[in-house]
Design an enzyme around this catalytic site. Structure first.
Site, PDB file in Angstrom:
ATOM      1  N   ASP A  74       0.217   5.360   0.614  1.00 21.01           N
ATOM      2  CA  ASP A  74      -0.823   6.252   1.139  1.00 21.01           C
ATOM      3  C   ASP A  74      -0.460   7.726   1.062  1.00 21.01           C
ATOM      4  O   ASP A  74       0.647   8.120   1.449  1.00 21.01           O
ATOM      5  CB  ASP A  74      -1.070   5.975   2.636  1.00 21.01           C
ATOM      6  CG  ASP A  74      -1.664   4.619   2.913  1.00 21.01           C
ATOM      7  OD1 ASP A  74      -2.219   4.009   1.982  1.00 21.01           O
ATOM      8  OD2 ASP A  74      -1.571   4.168   4.069  1.00 21.01           O
ATOM      9  N   ARG A  76       5.488   3.270   8.507  1.00 20.74           N
ATOM     10  CA  ARG A  76       6.523   4.075   7.857  1.00 20.74           C
ATOM     11  C   ARG A  76       5.992   5.488   7.580  1.00 20.74           C
ATOM     12  O   ARG A  76       6.173   6.042   6.511  1.00 20.74           O
ATOM     13  CB  ARG A  76       6.968   3.411   6.558  1.00 20.74           C
ATOM     14  CG  ARG A  76       7.600   2.036   6.722  1.00 20.74           C
ATOM     15  CD  ARG A  76       8.020   1.446   5.369  1.00 20.74           C
ATOM     16  NE  ARG A  76       8.705   0.177   5.516  1.00 20.74           N
ATOM     17  CZ  ARG A  76       8.102  -1.012   5.484  1.00 20.74           C
ATOM     18  NH1 ARG A  76       6.778  -1.075   5.317  1.00 20.74           N
ATOM     19  NH2 ARG A  76       8.789  -2.131   5.618  1.00 20.74           N
ATOM     20  N   ASP A 101     -10.418  10.462  16.364  1.00 24.65           N
ATOM     21  CA  ASP A 101      -9.716   9.803  17.470  1.00 24.65           C
ATOM     22  C   ASP A 101      -8.195   9.904  17.323  1.00 24.65           C
ATOM     23  O   ASP A 101      -7.465   9.599  18.261  1.00 24.65           O
ATOM     24  CB  ASP A 101     -10.134   8.333  17.575  1.00 24.65           C
ATOM     25  CG  ASP A 101      -9.912   7.559  16.282  1.00 24.65           C
ATOM     26  OD1 ASP A 101      -9.930   8.174  15.208  1.00 24.65           O
ATOM     27  OD2 ASP A 101      -9.731   6.328  16.363  1.00 24.65           O
ATOM     28  N   TRP A 102      -7.713  10.371  16.129  1.00 23.62           N
ATOM     29  CA  TRP A 102      -6.261  10.475  15.959  1.00 23.62           C
ATOM     30  C   TRP A 102      -5.800  11.559  14.979  1.00 23.62           C
ATOM     31  O   TRP A 102      -4.654  12.000  15.032  1.00 23.62           O
ATOM     32  CB  TRP A 102      -5.673   9.140  15.486  1.00 23.62           C
ATOM     33  CG  TRP A 102      -6.116   8.734  14.099  1.00 23.62           C
ATOM     34  CD1 TRP A 102      -7.229   8.021  13.778  1.00 23.62           C
ATOM     35  CD2 TRP A 102      -5.460   9.023  12.848  1.00 23.62           C
ATOM     36  NE1 TRP A 102      -7.317   7.845  12.420  1.00 23.62           N
ATOM     37  CE2 TRP A 102      -6.250   8.445  11.819  1.00 23.62           C
ATOM     38  CE3 TRP A 102      -4.304   9.719  12.506  1.00 23.62           C
ATOM     39  CZ2 TRP A 102      -5.901   8.537  10.475  1.00 23.62           C
ATOM     40  CZ3 TRP A 102      -3.952   9.817  11.159  1.00 23.62           C
ATOM     41  CH2 TRP A 102      -4.756   9.216  10.163  1.00 23.62           C
ATOM     42  N   GLU A 155       0.839  -1.204   0.000  1.00 23.52           N
ATOM     43  CA  GLU A 155       0.000   0.000   0.000  1.00 23.52           C
ATOM     44  C   GLU A 155       0.869   1.248   0.000  1.00 23.52           C
ATOM     45  O   GLU A 155       1.902   1.301   0.680  1.00 23.52           O
ATOM     46  CB  GLU A 155      -0.904  -0.016   1.238  1.00 23.52           C
ATOM     47  CG  GLU A 155      -1.915   1.106   1.321  1.00 23.52           C
ATOM     48  CD  GLU A 155      -2.864   0.926   2.501  1.00 23.52           C
ATOM     49  OE1 GLU A 155      -3.331   1.952   3.027  1.00 23.52           O
ATOM     50  OE2 GLU A 155      -3.142  -0.221   2.902  1.00 23.52           O
ATOM     51  N   ASN A 182       2.583   7.005   3.816  1.00 27.99           N
ATOM     52  CA  ASN A 182       2.951   5.742   4.446  1.00 27.99           C
ATOM     53  C   ASN A 182       3.160   4.704   3.359  1.00 27.99           C
ATOM     54  O   ASN A 182       2.577   4.799   2.275  1.00 27.99           O
ATOM     55  CB  ASN A 182       1.856   5.283   5.421  1.00 27.99           C
ATOM     56  CG  ASN A 182       2.354   4.302   6.475  1.00 27.99           C
ATOM     57  OD1 ASN A 182       3.513   3.878   6.434  1.00 27.99           O
ATOM     58  ND2 ASN A 182       1.496   3.936   7.398  1.00 27.99           N
ATOM     59  N   GLU A 203      -2.510  10.662   3.061  1.00 29.92           N
ATOM     60  CA  GLU A 203      -3.617  10.970   3.965  1.00 29.92           C
ATOM     61  C   GLU A 203      -3.518  12.447   4.345  1.00 29.92           C
ATOM     62  O   GLU A 203      -2.503  12.887   4.877  1.00 29.92           O
ATOM     63  CB  GLU A 203      -3.579  10.088   5.220  1.00 29.92           C
ATOM     64  CG  GLU A 203      -3.899   8.634   4.934  1.00 29.92           C
ATOM     65  CD  GLU A 203      -3.875   7.775   6.180  1.00 29.92           C
ATOM     66  OE1 GLU A 203      -4.844   7.017   6.400  1.00 29.92           O
ATOM     67  OE2 GLU A 203      -2.884   7.850   6.929  1.00 29.92           O
ATOM     68  N   GLN A 217       0.150  13.135   5.438  1.00 30.45           N
ATOM     69  CA  GLN A 217       0.848  11.954   5.938  1.00 30.45           C
ATOM     70  C   GLN A 217       0.988  10.942   4.813  1.00 30.45           C
ATOM     71  O   GLN A 217       0.014  10.601   4.148  1.00 30.45           O
ATOM     72  CB  GLN A 217       0.083  11.319   7.101  1.00 30.45           C
ATOM     73  CG  GLN A 217       0.718  10.021   7.616  1.00 30.45           C
ATOM     74  CD  GLN A 217       0.101   9.555   8.905  1.00 30.45           C
ATOM     75  OE1 GLN A 217       0.356  10.120   9.968  1.00 30.45           O
ATOM     76  NE2 GLN A 217      -0.707   8.507   8.843  1.00 30.45           N
TER      77      GLN A 217
END
Length: 296
Positions: A104, A130, A195-196, A102, A121, A106, A119
């Site tokens: 990413d 990562r 939540d993050w 994958e 990854n 984000e 972000q």
């Protein structure tokens, strides 16, 4: 003058060398390459424009109709304006299964006036962790910008407006796995992750600002398409350059960044990188093996 040069360095260099990673693809309509994956009632279709809506009932997402092994995918995105805290707009490539690969992007929302964090990854054989985070040298909510992933047997390159912001290099010669044998779909979605997503979850989504809208156009996929019915070995042969066929992403100039692109990457990391897993000794008391060798 130093400030002006610093601000426009990616743009100036990109003007001269940005064509290096451009393939031969052209923009397609959304429904030629993609299809809704969930919450079809949260899609807004306009001429040459797609919008995804997030409210306190649902987000939305779409996926490519085909899967691909190597090449380049791009789309132009305008992110959620105003107070987007708690929201995530994701754009990524992924294969299937527990040992999936994958790549990413984000985009992590924030309170009004604070910068968006991007972000990235990379998952290889089901293992991620990562993450890198950076802010951008422009406001991604005011206009459309191009976000691309270039993938070949030598490297994975994340690009913003054709400026490389991250490179994941093939280091199999050092015993480090590299994603090269699983066809991947292309996906995007908007969803609630309060939540993050913003300040580690301290700032929650303010639903009085809903609906949150992410807008898309300029869909491009210039890659080796892989039929679902074809085996992994057949896919590898189909998407590998040979004396009979030569894919543009396998050309020698695609095996690494040019000197100018390397300078761009250095500039981005020096001025906009705010988190790199390679330097997070709390999470990784022993530096991950690829970090010892990686130029990313």
């Amino acid at each position: 003058m130093a400030v002006s040069f610093k601000m426009y360095f990616p743009m100036l260099v990109g003007f001269f060398v940005g064509l290096t990673f451009l393939g031969l693809g052209s923009s397609a309509k959304f429904n030629e390459l993609f299809q809704p994956a969930w919450a079809n009632d949260h899609f807004i279709y306009e001429p040459d424009l797609l919008k995804l809506k997030l409210d306190n009932f649902s987000g939305a997402g779409f996926s490519s109709k085909s899967k691909y092994l190597f090449g380049k995918v791009s789309m132009q995105i305008k992110l959620v304006e105003g107070d987007s805290a708690g929201t995530v707009t994701a754009y990524y490539m992924s294969s299937d299964g527990p040992y999936h690969n994958e790549f990413d992007f984000e985009f992590l929302g924030n309170t009004t006036g604070e910068p968006y964090l991007v972000q990235t990854n990379v998952y290889v054989n089901g293992v991620g962790n990562r993450e890198q985070r950076m802010n951008l040298w422009f406001d991604p909510t005011k206009d459309f910008h191009s976000y691309s992933i270039l993938w070949n047997q030598r490297q994975v390159v994340f690009l913003v407006d054709e400026t490389p912001i991250r490179v994941h290099t093939n280091m199999e010669h050092k015993g480090i796995p590299f994603p090269k044998d699983q066809a991947m779909g292309v996906y995007s979605s908007i969803w609630n992750a309060d939540d993050w997503a913003t300040r580690g979850g301290l700032v929650k989504t303010d639903w009085t600002h809903a609906p949150f809208i992410a807008s898309y156009k300029g869909f491009e996929i210039d890659a080796c398409e892989c039929p679902v019915s074809v085996s992994a070995d057949e896919v590898a042969n189909k998407c590998k350059s040979s004396s009979e066929k030569r894919f543009w992403w396998d050309e020698p100039t695609m095996s690494e960044l040019s000197l100018h692109q390397s300078h761009q990457l250095v500039w981005v990391r020096a001025n906009h990188l705010v988190y790199d897993y390679c330097t997070d000794t709390a999470r990784f008391p022993v530096m991950p093996v690829e970090c010892e060798h990686h130029r990313h």
